[in-house]
Design an enzyme around this catalytic site. Structure first.
Site, mmCIF file in Angstrom:
data_model
loop_
_atom_site.group_PDB
_atom_site.id
_atom_site.type_symbol
_atom_site.label_atom_id
_atom_site.label_comp_id
_atom_site.label_asym_id
_atom_site.label_seq_id
_atom_site.Cartn_x
_atom_site.Cartn_y
_atom_site.Cartn_z
ATOM 1 N N ARG A 236 -22.966 -12.822 22.502
ATOM 2 C CA ARG A 236 -23.506 -14.006 21.843
ATOM 3 C C ARG A 236 -23.390 -13.825 20.333
ATOM 4 O O ARG A 236 -23.685 -12.760 19.797
ATOM 5 C CB ARG A 236 -24.975 -14.232 22.226
ATOM 6 C CG ARG A 236 -25.184 -14.692 23.660
ATOM 7 C CD ARG A 236 -24.686 -16.121 23.871
ATOM 8 N NE ARG A 236 -24.926 -16.606 25.220
ATOM 9 C CZ ARG A 236 -24.089 -16.479 26.229
ATOM 10 N NH1 ARG A 236 -22.922 -15.853 26.041
ATOM 11 N NH2 ARG A 236 -24.379 -16.965 27.415
ATOM 12 N N GLU A 265 -21.008 -22.844 18.165
ATOM 13 C CA GLU A 265 -19.718 -23.048 18.832
ATOM 14 C C GLU A 265 -19.526 -24.493 19.274
ATOM 15 O O GLU A 265 -20.427 -25.050 19.910
ATOM 16 C CB GLU A 265 -19.616 -22.113 20.038
ATOM 17 C CG GLU A 265 -19.636 -20.645 19.645
ATOM 18 C CD GLU A 265 -19.639 -19.701 20.836
ATOM 19 O OE1 GLU A 265 -19.415 -18.496 20.641
ATOM 20 O OE2 GLU A 265 -19.883 -20.166 21.978
ATOM 21 N N HIS A 287 -14.151 -17.749 22.305
ATOM 22 C CA HIS A 287 -15.063 -17.639 23.448
ATOM 23 C C HIS A 287 -14.301 -17.801 24.767
ATOM 24 O O HIS A 287 -14.632 -18.635 25.618
ATOM 25 C CB HIS A 287 -16.192 -18.664 23.357
ATOM 26 C CG HIS A 287 -17.415 -18.232 24.123
ATOM 27 N ND1 HIS A 287 -18.697 -18.498 23.693
ATOM 28 C CD2 HIS A 287 -17.561 -17.546 25.288
ATOM 29 C CE1 HIS A 287 -19.572 -18.004 24.558
ATOM 30 N NE2 HIS A 287 -18.901 -17.421 25.537
#
Length: 322
Positions: A236, A265, A287
């Site tokens: 994270r 994000e 990601h």
């Protein structure tokens, strides 16, 4: 159980080429590719079950959804769900676990190897013609280090961290696992947090984002790391103070960093990481560590299983139960 009204708010987050099978229970299915915050209440009005990934459901929003009985999270992390509000209402919150125990560790090691072998810098050197202009057969323009004999420090050693540790041991690395930051109670098999920070050649983050772990790594930690150390974050973004990281790279406190996550994000255009993409010792991926085809299919299949279990009166992976 009567027919369940199921609403999927962000189906695009599952990605392409996945068999999106439906629950076996009686249901009505509504799916939206993407939902803005302003859409949430109107789209979930009357829904028994909401399927979400990174969409936030705070106490105020949950309070406006009296029919809601289950939130199926198509991810492991559920930090954007107000679990206390769900607990008070008796809403089941089921997350997906274990689906990424191969794909994230593999991505983690892709990043580790890229940094330790100087791959990004060497690719740029070849593109710029430096190898072609060399007077000998190879270049020595980027630092290259072996993993064998070095120390990997794991912060977070659940299923994914454990898998990363096993891969590291196959490379001949020494693996140490960090105890909770600030605790004096160090369980057997763990190492005090500060010692992990100071001793590790590679530090890899694999813990959830909680109030206790937010900002886990910042300027004080970077100051104690080896100057040859690299930091990997496939967990994270909020675990690391991002400006402190760039400052640490600027000052040579650490040798490199590779992140698959950021604090917001997708990142805004002015995010500090986006101003440093040309650095040979900094890697940013969007990601995608979790996103192999096999992992995404396993995620979806498990999520549907949770819905059917809920319909059968036996909720599974209910994070409200601890």
């Amino acid at each position: 159980m009567t027919r369940l009204n199921i609403v999927h708010l962000d189906s695009d987050s599952i990605g392409p080429n996945i068999a999106l099978n439906r629950p076996a229970c009686e249901h009505r299915w509504t799916s939206y590719a993407h939902s803005e915050e302003a859409d949430i209440v109107s789209r979930l009005c009357g829904a028994d079950i909401a399927i979400v990934n990174k969409i936030g459901l705070d106490a105020e929003t949950i309070g406006r959804l009296p029919a809601l009985r289950m939130i199926a999270v198509s991810a492991t992390g559920y930090d954007r769900i107000d679990v206390n509000a769900c607990l008070e209402r008796g809403i089941v919150v089921s997350n997906v676990r274990g689906y990424a125990s191969n794909t994230v560790p593999e991505h983690t090691f892709a990043l580790i190897l890229s940094l330790r072998r100087g791959l990004k810098g060497y690719q740029s050197d070849v593109s710029e013609g430096k190898w072609q202009q060399s007077r000998q057969f190879c270049l020595f323009t980027q630092p290259v280090g072996d993993l064998h004999g070095s120390t990997l420090g794991l912060i977070g050693s659940g299923a994914i961290g454990g898998a990363v540790g096993r891969i590291a041991e196959a490379f001949g690395m020494r693996v140490i696992r960090a105890a909770r930051k600030g605790t004096g109670d160090v369980p057997a098999g763990y190492t005090p947090f500060d010692q992990v920070i100071e001793q590790s050649d590679v530090i890899s983050l694999h813990c959830p984002l909680t109030p206790e772990t937010a900002g886990l790594i910042g300027a004080p930690e970077f100051a104690r790391m080896k100057k040859s150390a690299i930091l990997i974050n496939t967990s994270r973004g909020g675990l690391v103070h991002e400006h402190d990281l760039i400052d640490a790279l600027d000052r040579g406190c650490i040798a490199g960093a590779a992140f698959d996550v950021v604090s917001s994000e997708p990142p805004p255009q002015d995010h500090i990481f986006l101003r440093h993409l040309e650095r040979p010792n900094f890697i940013l991926t969007p990601h995608v560590g979790w996103s192999s085809h096999d992992a995404r299919q396993a995620l979806w299949d498990q999520l549907i299983g949770h819905i059917d279990s809920f319909a059968d009166g036996r909720p599974s992976n209910n994070v409200c139960e601890g």
